[in-house]
Design a protein around this motif. Structure first.
Motif, PDB file in Angstrom:
ATOM      1  N   MET A 287      78.025  59.292  18.524  1.00  0.00           N
ATOM      2  CA  MET A 287      77.908  59.716  19.922  1.00  0.00           C
ATOM      3  C   MET A 287      77.264  58.649  20.800  1.00  0.00           C
ATOM      4  N   ASP A 288      76.977  57.495  20.184  1.00  0.00           N
ATOM      5  CA  ASP A 288      76.370  56.382  20.917  1.00  0.00           C
ATOM      6  C   ASP A 288      75.042  56.791  21.553  1.00  0.00           C
ATOM      7  N   HIS A 289      74.224  57.530  20.784  1.00  0.00           N
ATOM      8  CA  HIS A 289      72.910  57.944  21.260  1.00  0.00           C
ATOM      9  C   HIS A 289      72.024  56.718  21.399  1.00  0.00           C
ATOM     10  N   PRO A 290      71.212  56.627  22.450  1.00  0.00           N
ATOM     11  CA  PRO A 290      70.399  55.419  22.667  1.00  0.00           C
ATOM     12  C   PRO A 290      69.411  55.113  21.547  1.00  0.00           C
ATOM     13  N   GLU A 291      68.974  56.163  20.778  1.00  0.00           N
ATOM     14  CA  GLU A 291      68.029  55.929  19.691  1.00  0.00           C
ATOM     15  C   GLU A 291      68.721  55.555  18.381  1.00  0.00           C
ATOM     16  N   ALA A 292      70.035  55.596  18.347  1.00  0.00           N
ATOM     17  CA  ALA A 292      70.770  55.240  17.127  1.00  0.00           C
ATOM     18  C   ALA A 292      70.688  53.735  16.897  1.00  0.00           C
ATOM     19  N   ASP A 293      70.526  53.351  15.625  1.00  0.00           N
ATOM     20  CA  ASP A 293      70.356  51.938  15.281  1.00  0.00           C
ATOM     21  C   ASP A 293      71.110  51.680  13.974  1.00  0.00           C
ATOM     22  N   ALA A 294      72.196  50.898  14.043  1.00  0.00           N
ATOM     23  CA  ALA A 294      73.037  50.658  12.874  1.00  0.00           C
ATOM     24  C   ALA A 294      72.273  49.935  11.776  1.00  0.00           C
ATOM     25  N   ASP A 295      71.451  48.950  12.142  1.00  0.00           N
ATOM     26  CA  ASP A 295      70.693  48.209  11.138  1.00  0.00           C
ATOM     27  C   ASP A 295      69.656  49.109  10.466  1.00  0.00           C
ATOM     28  N   LEU A 296      68.995  49.963  11.259  1.00  0.00           N
ATOM     29  CA  LEU A 296      68.026  50.902  10.687  1.00  0.00           C
ATOM     30  C   LEU A 296      68.718  51.883   9.753  1.00  0.00           C
ATOM     31  N   PHE A 297      69.890  52.366  10.161  1.00  0.00           N
ATOM     32  CA  PHE A 297      70.642  53.274   9.292  1.00  0.00           C
ATOM     33  C   PHE A 297      70.961  52.599   7.962  1.00  0.00           C
ATOM     34  N   ARG A 298      71.417  51.363   8.020  1.00  0.00           N
ATOM     35  CA  ARG A 298      71.789  50.663   6.791  1.00  0.00           C
ATOM     36  C   ARG A 298      70.586  50.519   5.864  1.00  0.00           C
ATOM     37  N   SER A 299      69.421  50.213   6.442  1.00  0.00           N
ATOM     38  CA  SER A 299      68.206  50.091   5.628  1.00  0.00           C
ATOM     39  C   SER A 299      67.830  51.426   4.998  1.00  0.00           C
ATOM     40  N   GLN A 300      67.835  52.507   5.777  1.00  0.00           N
ATOM     41  CA  GLN A 300      67.498  53.829   5.253  1.00  0.00           C
ATOM     42  C   GLN A 300      68.503  54.278   4.208  1.00  0.00           C
TER      43      GLN A 300
END
Length: 744
Positions: free
Chosen positions: A705-718
């Motif tokens: 949904m392209d939320h401003p708090e979304a972070d692809a790099d953070l997701f990958r780490s988690q």
């Protein structure tokens, strides 16, 4: 070379077998010994059958005989003196296949019979009276008096007892006695309050937000409703007060007002509500640690403390506000006729709670066993309450006291019959836990505790039986319900409430505000909580001054003692089964379905994002990691089942090794990559926070949904850390290092 025993200077050469092998081509016999077979070696000549040597040989033989005789006598004597069960004691039946271990076990049916003989409905009314109090808030004098009564009872039962003290920071109401708010020219002063709210005064517009769940707020956002700087008005129910406030804070709200669910209008229009809004466990000013003896920490507070105001109001106060709200209609999905409110619906709220430090005393008693006496089953109940707290604390404390008496008497009776051998594995902790202290002062036991059984709010009705538990304990719960008779009608609890489908009719999620939740999600102890209830929601009078014996009698049809007796037998059967069998009654394969379901959800969402918006995720991201970790756990759990099937259960060390592998499962689902101070509930499957598999799924949705708090790099780490947490659990469960499955 060694000197001749006769004392002359001649020498004897003694060859090792390897030397002899070399000289004989490997047959072990020296070739020079065969040159003259009729000639005795020099040693034999010198140490031949002289009178002196014959005397030495006779004395040595006699000594060996005497020593052997003494050893045999002592062994036989020890067997005669070994303790045995008297003829009048319970005789062992043939042990069932699942009753395993090196030591003999009392037949399980006789254990159940002994418990049934101890637990009685007639005893509960007097126990209720003893542990009832109109006011026993945490840290109060009445609370301390109740603790002393518990200690006295423990000592009467012959239990090992002790107490520990905590100095905990809690909030009290303002010095004036109440907070206040003003709406449309009318000022109100609710005497109820929410501990750990932020303090201050704000003036902002009201926004009606139904129950304040995440889905409610997402629905408002989907209707383009501005939530920033709004005072959210929400109902009680479905989630805890703390979760409602945390959800509102995420959306930028300035404050939250919580009122009784109008569908439960029988609570009354003027009933005040009490509670707390700390999204965590224990003292929020010593996050992750117990508050022992004024322990000094650097200035720090729990991340679960809200930064916005929070206050409870009565149903009458809420209805007065709702009648005057303007703005758009509430979403149809809510089925509510209320308006949402607009900018003109301003309210002024002042919260001025007083932070103070109070002494909290936890009480402990132990029934100690002999085999595996360093392992524990912990049973706990809340002792303090906001008001009378009859359902919240009195019933649970009474059930626990009666359970302690019953098991203590069972052990005592067995000892009088000289059959301690049959009860040798029992070691049970009974603890009376404070709601504010959080009951986690003994988390050092997390490595040694088999399980935690919670008795808070165990009786609030009679229509349903609900159980919230670690998946490891689901099989134990099912077998227990089949063995305990219903207090309502003929048959077992399972036949009455489960109706052959326990998952749909009995099991429910373990909620964050359940006292068993921190034991499971913070310390990795398999935990269970159960309750007899009138409906699927929480008891109407929790956190009010109306939580009395009279109200509970009305909710149960006057069957409080009968339901308390049934609750005692349920808890007793579970704890006794855990300590009776030498192999823990926990099914590690129960987690396979949960992991598979989570992995499947994430897999579908990743594929959806990659198909529709591939630029949002790194090209190197692959689901193979997570799928392989799940496969490793699945194979490790199956291997453990096979090892149990193929192992000699008469080997006590083997039983302990297998139990160690079982006990690591829950602990190893706690993410080692997050701080317990920032994310206390570290369990990646049942916990709360960005490290959980459920949060990974939500993060993917935010990316889509392209939320401003979304972070692809953070997701990958988690994503990677969650994968390795599952893989680490699988590795530990596999046992031997050569059994590890490291396909990742």
């Amino acid at each position: 070379m060694t000197q001749n025993m006769e004392g002359d200077n001649s020498q004897v050469e003694m060859k090792l077998s390897s030397d002899m092998d070399e000289e004989t081509g490997g047959n072990g016999v020296g070739e020079h010994l065969n040159h003259n077979s009729n000639r005795k070696p020099y040693v034999a000549q010198k140490l031949g059958r002289t009178p002196k040597n014959l005397c030495f040989m006779a004395v040595a033989t006699l000594l060996i005989f005497i020593i052997g005789y003494l050893i045999g006598y002592l062994v036989h004597r020890k067997k005669d003196l070994a303790p045995t069960c008297a003829a009048s004691a319970v005789i062992f039946d043939n042990v069932a296949d699942f009753e395993t271990g090196a030591a003999p076990l009392m037949n399980w049916n006789k254990v159940k019979k002994l418990l049934a003989e101890q637990v009685s409905v007639d005893k509960f009314d007097s126990v209720f009276r003893e542990f009832s109090s109109d006011n026993h808030r945490a840290g109060s004098l009445n609370d301390e008096v109740l603790g002393q009564k518990v200690v006295k009872r423990f000592r009467e039962y012959g239990m090992n007892t002790w107490t520990d003290e905590h100095f905990v920071k809690v909030q009290d109401p303002p010095a004036s006695g109440s907070n206040s708010f003003s709406y449309k020219g009318k000022q109100e002063r609710p005497t109820g309050f929410l501990s750990y709210s932020a303090n201050g005064t704000i003036t902002d517009a009201i926004l009606y937000a139904f129950y304040g769940e995440e889905k409610d707020l997402r629905l408002l956002k989907g209707h383009n409703v501005n939530m920033t700087g709004r005072v959210m008005l929400v109902r009680t129910g479905r989630i805890s007060f703390a979760e409602k406030v945390a959800n509102a804070a995420k959306m930028g709200a300035s404050a939250v007002l919580i009122y009784p669910d109008p569908s439960k209008s029988s609570i009354g229009g003027s009933t005040q509500l009490y509670g707390h809004v700390h999204l965590g466990s224990g003292d929020p000013y010593t996050p992750g640690f117990p508050s022992f003896n004024h322990t000094q920490f650097p200035p720090v507070q729990s991340s679960g403390l809200p930064q916005i105001l929070a206050q409870t109001i009565t149903l009458d106060m809420a209805n007065n506000i709702l009648r005057q709200l303007g703005g758009a209609d509430a979403p149809e999905e809510w089925g509510s006729p209320n308006k949402l409110g607009d900018d003109s619906d301003a309210i002024t709220l002042g919260v001025n709670n007083v932070l103070s430090e109070k002494k909290i005393v936890n009480v402990f008693g132990v029934i100690k066993g002999f085999v595996d006496a360093d392992r524990y089953v912990v049973i706990g109940a809340q002792r303090d309450a906001w008001g009378p707290g009859f359902a919240a604390s009195t019933v649970g404390t009474s059930v626990l006291v009666e359970l302690a008496r019953s098991i203590s008497d069972m052990v005592k009776n067995a000892e009088e019959k000289h059959c301690v051998c049959q009860l040798e594995r029992w070691r049970i902790w009974e603890c009376w836990r404070h709601r504010v202290a959080g009951g986690l002062s003994f988390l050092s036991l997390s490595m040694k505790a088999f399980s935690y059984i919670n008795l808070d709010g165990v009786v609030t009705g009679q229509k349903y039986l609900k159980v919230a538990a670690s998946p490891l304990l689901h099989s134990l719960v099912q077998s227990t319900l089949k063995e305990v008779n219903s207090p309502n009608k003929a048959g077992s609890l399972f036949s009455e409430f489960a109706k052959d489908d326990m998952e749909s009719n009995v099991l429910e999620p373990l909620k964050l505000d359940n006292a068993a939740y921190p034991f499971l999600a913070f310390s990795g102890i398999p935990s269970v909580s159960f309750r007899f209830t009138s409906d699927n929601s929480d008891y109407l009078y929790f956190g009010t001054m109306l939580d009395t014996r009279e109200k509970l009698d009305a909710a149960t049809g006057g069957k409080v003692p009968q339901l308390a007796e049934a609750a005692t037998r349920v808890a007793g059967h579970m704890v006794l089964r855990l300590v009776h069998d030498h192999l823990l009654r926990m099914d590690v394969e129960q987690y396979n379905k949960i992991i598979l379901n989570r992995v499947g959800q994430i897999n579908n969402k990743v594929n959806s994002v990659l198909r529709l918006q591939p630029q949002l995720l790194p090209k190197t991201l692959t689901m193979q990691w997570l799928r392989s970790a799940y496969g490793s756990y699945s194979r490790a759990s199956s291997k453990l089942a096979a090892d149990i099937q193929n192992s000699n259960m008469e080997d006590i060390e083997m039983c302990r090794t297998l139990n160690d592998r079982i006990m690591t499962v829950e602990r190893n689902f706690l993410s080692p990559y997050v701080s317990p101070r920032e994310s206390p509930f570290r369990h990646i499957l049942l916990g709360s926070g960005p490290h959980t598999l459920q949060a990974l799924y939500g993060h993917l949705e935010a990316l889509r949904m392209d939320h401003p708090e979304a972070d692809a790099d953070l997701f990958r780490s988690q994503f990677a850390l969650a994968t390795w947490t599952i893989q680490g659990c699988a590795n530990s469960l596999a046992g031997d290092v050569w059994s590890l499955d490291n396909e990742i």
